[in-house]
Scaffold this motif. Sequence first.
Motif, PDB file in Angstrom:
ATOM      1  N   GLU A   1      41.168  36.260  24.586  1.00  0.00           N
ATOM      2  CA  GLU A   1      42.394  37.529  24.088  1.00  0.00           C
ATOM      3  C   GLU A   1      42.832  36.816  22.660  1.00  0.00           C
ATOM      4  OE1 GLU A   1      43.791  41.674  23.956  1.00  0.00           O
ATOM      5  OE2 GLU A   1      42.101  41.048  24.057  1.00  0.00           O
ATOM      6  N   ILE A   2      44.095  35.623  23.580  1.00  0.00           N
ATOM      7  CA  ILE A   2      45.027  35.114  22.202  1.00  0.00           C
ATOM      8  C   ILE A   2      44.153  34.572  20.758  1.00  0.00           C
ATOM      9  CG2 ILE A   2      45.900  33.209  21.588  1.00  0.00           C
ATOM     10  CD1 ILE A   2      46.009  33.243  24.885  1.00  0.00           C
ATOM     11  N   LYS A   3      43.135  34.429  20.917  1.00  0.00           N
ATOM     12  CA  LYS A   3      42.416  33.863  19.913  1.00  0.00           C
ATOM     13  C   LYS A   3      41.907  35.336  19.223  1.00  0.00           C
ATOM     14  CE  LYS A   3      38.779  31.101  18.908  1.00  0.00           C
ATOM     15  NZ  LYS A   3      38.051  30.076  20.009  1.00  0.00           N
ATOM     16  N   THR A   4      42.038  36.985  19.070  1.00  0.00           N
ATOM     17  CA  THR A   4      42.351  37.427  18.322  1.00  0.00           C
ATOM     18  C   THR A   4      43.882  38.176  18.010  1.00  0.00           C
ATOM     19  OG1 THR A   4      42.888  39.568  20.633  1.00  0.00           O
ATOM     20  CG2 THR A   4      40.001  38.686  19.909  1.00  0.00           C
ATOM     21  N   MET A   5      45.256  37.720  18.593  1.00  0.00           N
ATOM     22  CA  MET A   5      46.060  37.976  17.976  1.00  0.00           C
ATOM     23  C   MET A   5      47.176  37.129  17.062  1.00  0.00           C
ATOM     24  SD  MET A   5      46.020  41.078  19.608  1.00  0.00           S
ATOM     25  CE  MET A   5      48.301  40.650  19.664  1.00  0.00           C
ATOM     26  N   VAL A   6      46.255  35.495  17.472  1.00  0.00           N
ATOM     27  CA  VAL A   6      47.405  34.626  16.558  1.00  0.00           C
ATOM     28  C   VAL A   6      45.916  33.273  16.159  1.00  0.00           C
ATOM     29  CG1 VAL A   6      48.840  34.883  17.822  1.00  0.00           C
ATOM     30  CG2 VAL A   6      47.300  32.802  18.703  1.00  0.00           C
TER      31      VAL A   6
ATOM     32  N   PRO B   1      44.753  39.099  30.432  1.00  0.00           N
ATOM     33  CA  PRO B   1      44.823  38.500  28.983  1.00  0.00           C
ATOM     34  C   PRO B   1      45.541  39.277  28.082  1.00  0.00           C
ATOM     35  CG  PRO B   1      42.260  38.431  30.484  1.00  0.00           C
ATOM     36  CD  PRO B   1      43.638  39.073  31.076  1.00  0.00           C
ATOM     37  N   TYR B   2      45.562  40.679  28.420  1.00  0.00           N
ATOM     38  CA  TYR B   2      46.334  41.493  27.289  1.00  0.00           C
ATOM     39  C   TYR B   2      47.616  40.594  26.612  1.00  0.00           C
ATOM     40  CZ  TYR B   2      48.273  45.441  25.294  1.00  0.00           C
ATOM     41  OH  TYR B   2      49.086  46.173  23.925  1.00  0.00           O
ATOM     42  N   ILE B   3      48.574  40.978  28.324  1.00  0.00           N
ATOM     43  CA  ILE B   3      49.664  39.940  28.471  1.00  0.00           C
ATOM     44  C   ILE B   3      50.227  38.891  27.585  1.00  0.00           C
ATOM     45  CG2 ILE B   3      51.585  39.696  29.057  1.00  0.00           C
ATOM     46  CD1 ILE B   3      51.188  41.665  31.206  1.00  0.00           C
ATOM     47  N   MET B   4      49.162  37.433  27.471  1.00  0.00           N
ATOM     48  CA  MET B   4      48.918  37.014  27.692  1.00  0.00           C
ATOM     49  C   MET B   4      48.498  36.513  25.564  1.00  0.00           C
ATOM     50  SD  MET B   4      50.350  34.809  29.329  1.00  0.00           S
ATOM     51  CE  MET B   4      50.932  36.087  29.984  1.00  0.00           C
ATOM     52  N   GLY B   5      47.783  36.826  25.384  1.00  0.00           N
ATOM     53  CA  GLY B   5      47.100  37.622  23.853  1.00  0.00           C
ATOM     54  C   GLY B   5      48.796  37.838  23.147  1.00  0.00           C
ATOM     55  N   ARG B   6      50.085  39.289  24.013  1.00  0.00           N
ATOM     56  CA  ARG B   6      50.537  39.265  23.112  1.00  0.00           C
ATOM     57  C   ARG B   6      52.523  38.283  22.812  1.00  0.00           C
ATOM     58  NH1 ARG B   6      46.694  42.119  23.372  1.00  0.00           N
ATOM     59  NH2 ARG B   6      46.987  43.720  21.460  1.00  0.00           N
ATOM     60  N   MET B   7      52.009  37.825  24.549  1.00  0.00           N
ATOM     61  CA  MET B   7      52.720  36.563  24.068  1.00  0.00           C
ATOM     62  C   MET B   7      52.622  35.599  23.386  1.00  0.00           C
ATOM     63  SD  MET B   7      55.405  35.292  27.255  1.00  0.00           S
ATOM     64  CE  MET B   7      55.168  35.635  28.517  1.00  0.00           C
ATOM     65  N   ALA B   8      51.845  34.919  23.028  1.00  0.00           N
ATOM     66  CA  ALA B   8      50.906  34.234  22.341  1.00  0.00           C
ATOM     67  C   ALA B   8      51.771  34.616  20.544  1.00  0.00           C
ATOM     68  CB  ALA B   8      49.682  33.445  21.916  1.00  0.00           C
TER      69      ALA B   8
ATOM     70  N   LYS C   1      51.359  18.120  14.233  1.00  0.00           N
ATOM     71  CA  LYS C   1      52.168  17.122  14.696  1.00  0.00           C
ATOM     72  C   LYS C   1      53.424  17.628  14.251  1.00  0.00           C
ATOM     73  CE  LYS C   1      53.324  12.620  12.284  1.00  0.00           C
ATOM     74  NZ  LYS C   1      53.244  12.011  13.692  1.00  0.00           N
ATOM     75  N   GLY C   2      54.507  16.975  14.901  1.00  0.00           N
ATOM     76  CA  GLY C   2      55.619  17.423  15.619  1.00  0.00           C
ATOM     77  C   GLY C   2      56.344  18.273  15.782  1.00  0.00           C
ATOM     78  N   LYS C   3      55.406  19.698  16.042  1.00  0.00           N
ATOM     79  CA  LYS C   3      55.742  20.983  16.071  1.00  0.00           C
ATOM     80  C   LYS C   3      55.220  21.125  17.753  1.00  0.00           C
ATOM     81  CE  LYS C   3      55.234  22.037  11.339  1.00  0.00           C
ATOM     82  NZ  LYS C   3      57.026  22.059  11.063  1.00  0.00           N
ATOM     83  N   LEU C   4      56.032  22.137  18.241  1.00  0.00           N
ATOM     84  CA  LEU C   4      56.171  23.096  18.906  1.00  0.00           C
ATOM     85  C   LEU C   4      54.737  23.381  19.366  1.00  0.00           C
ATOM     86  CD1 LEU C   4      57.605  24.021  21.641  1.00  0.00           C
ATOM     87  CD2 LEU C   4      58.014  26.298  20.280  1.00  0.00           C
ATOM     88  N   ILE C   5      54.457  23.400  20.517  1.00  0.00           N
ATOM     89  CA  ILE C   5      52.969  24.080  20.989  1.00  0.00           C
ATOM     90  C   ILE C   5      53.722  25.073  22.283  1.00  0.00           C
ATOM     91  CG2 ILE C   5      50.919  24.540  22.609  1.00  0.00           C
ATOM     92  CD1 ILE C   5      50.811  21.383  21.172  1.00  0.00           C
ATOM     93  N   VAL C   6      53.728  26.256  22.446  1.00  0.00           N
ATOM     94  CA  VAL C   6      54.125  26.938  23.581  1.00  0.00           C
ATOM     95  C   VAL C   6      52.489  27.613  24.346  1.00  0.00           C
ATOM     96  CG1 VAL C   6      54.945  28.937  23.911  1.00  0.00           C
ATOM     97  CG2 VAL C   6      55.731  28.375  22.676  1.00  0.00           C
ATOM     98  N   SER C   7      53.576  26.702  25.936  1.00  0.00           N
ATOM     99  CA  SER C   7      52.423  27.621  27.040  1.00  0.00           C
ATOM    100  C   SER C   7      52.467  28.660  27.489  1.00  0.00           C
ATOM    101  CB  SER C   7      52.313  26.350  27.902  1.00  0.00           C
ATOM    102  OG  SER C   7      51.166  26.557  28.839  1.00  0.00           O
ATOM    103  N   CYS C   8      51.334  29.621  27.323  1.00  0.00           N
ATOM    104  CA  CYS C   8      51.038  31.064  27.691  1.00  0.00           C
ATOM    105  C   CYS C   8      49.966  31.477  28.926  1.00  0.00           C
ATOM    106  CB  CYS C   8      50.444  32.112  26.571  1.00  0.00           C
ATOM    107  SG  CYS C   8      51.571  31.866  25.050  1.00  0.00           S
ATOM    108  N   GLN C   9      50.487  31.273  29.982  1.00  0.00           N
ATOM    109  CA  GLN C   9      49.978  31.307  31.286  1.00  0.00           C
ATOM    110  C   GLN C   9      50.928  32.354  32.319  1.00  0.00           C
ATOM    111  OE1 GLN C   9      48.274  27.575  32.720  1.00  0.00           O
ATOM    112  NE2 GLN C   9      49.323  26.081  30.643  1.00  0.00           N
ATOM    113  N   ALA C  10      49.710  32.505  33.028  1.00  0.00           N
ATOM    114  CA  ALA C  10      50.396  33.541  34.139  1.00  0.00           C
ATOM    115  C   ALA C  10      49.458  33.414  35.372  1.00  0.00           C
ATOM    116  CB  ALA C  10      50.524  35.258  33.991  1.00  0.00           C
TER     117      ALA C  10
END
Length: 232
Positions: A55-60, A27-34, A9-18
């Motif tokens: 992959e993203i869930k392993t990073m954040v 997936p590797y790059i999107m994980g680091r982007m996240a 709520k009230g926060k920023l979600i960043v869309s990490c897509q390519a």
Amino acid sequence: MKERIGKLKGKLIVSCQALPGEPLHSPYIMGRMALAAKLGGAAGIRANTAPDITEIKTMVDLPVIGIVKRNYPDSVVHITPTMTELAELAQARPDIIALEATGDLRPGGVGLEAFYRQVRDTYPSIPLMADCSTVEEAVRADELGFDFIGTTMVGYTVQSRGDCIEKDDFRILRTILERVGHPVIAEGNINTPEKARRVIDLGAFCVVVGSAITRPHLITKSFAGALERVGT
């Protein structure tokens, strides 16, 4: 789960897509982007495909809105268009699954209402976000019972052609906020910090920003294009 999502709520979600064919498609790059997005203060991630989400869930450890973009020859709907994509996402376990909730028929001629019922029957515990393009679509999605209403598709469909989310000081967003009961996620062409702040001030639950942060080829294109105009 509700407490975790409530932190958006009230926060920023960043869309990490390519997408396939783009330089960062991996997936590797999107994980680091996240991870970079988290370090910058993002409270959540929106991601495309189960491998990227995994992959993203392993990073954040941030809430993830999951989608699968896929084209079918008999439909213009391409964001999580069938139960096949839902099954893929369910395996990756995002916090929210987003699907296109426009008036267009899905592959096989399936309407939104029938598809929504099928999704709810199969995955009753997964929160759903409706990616809409018009006020009328947002109201319909709200009536169906989507957990979140998104402005993702504004300007990207035939029925919303010529519209943009920031037009007339976010007129479409303000109207949706007046007419729906579920939380509204502002998304689509919100490309400056000032616009992101504005949609939250207007009452959006949270805001998704994508290309302006995570697609460097498009960011570069905007700068290069501005210089070309100066030189003419």
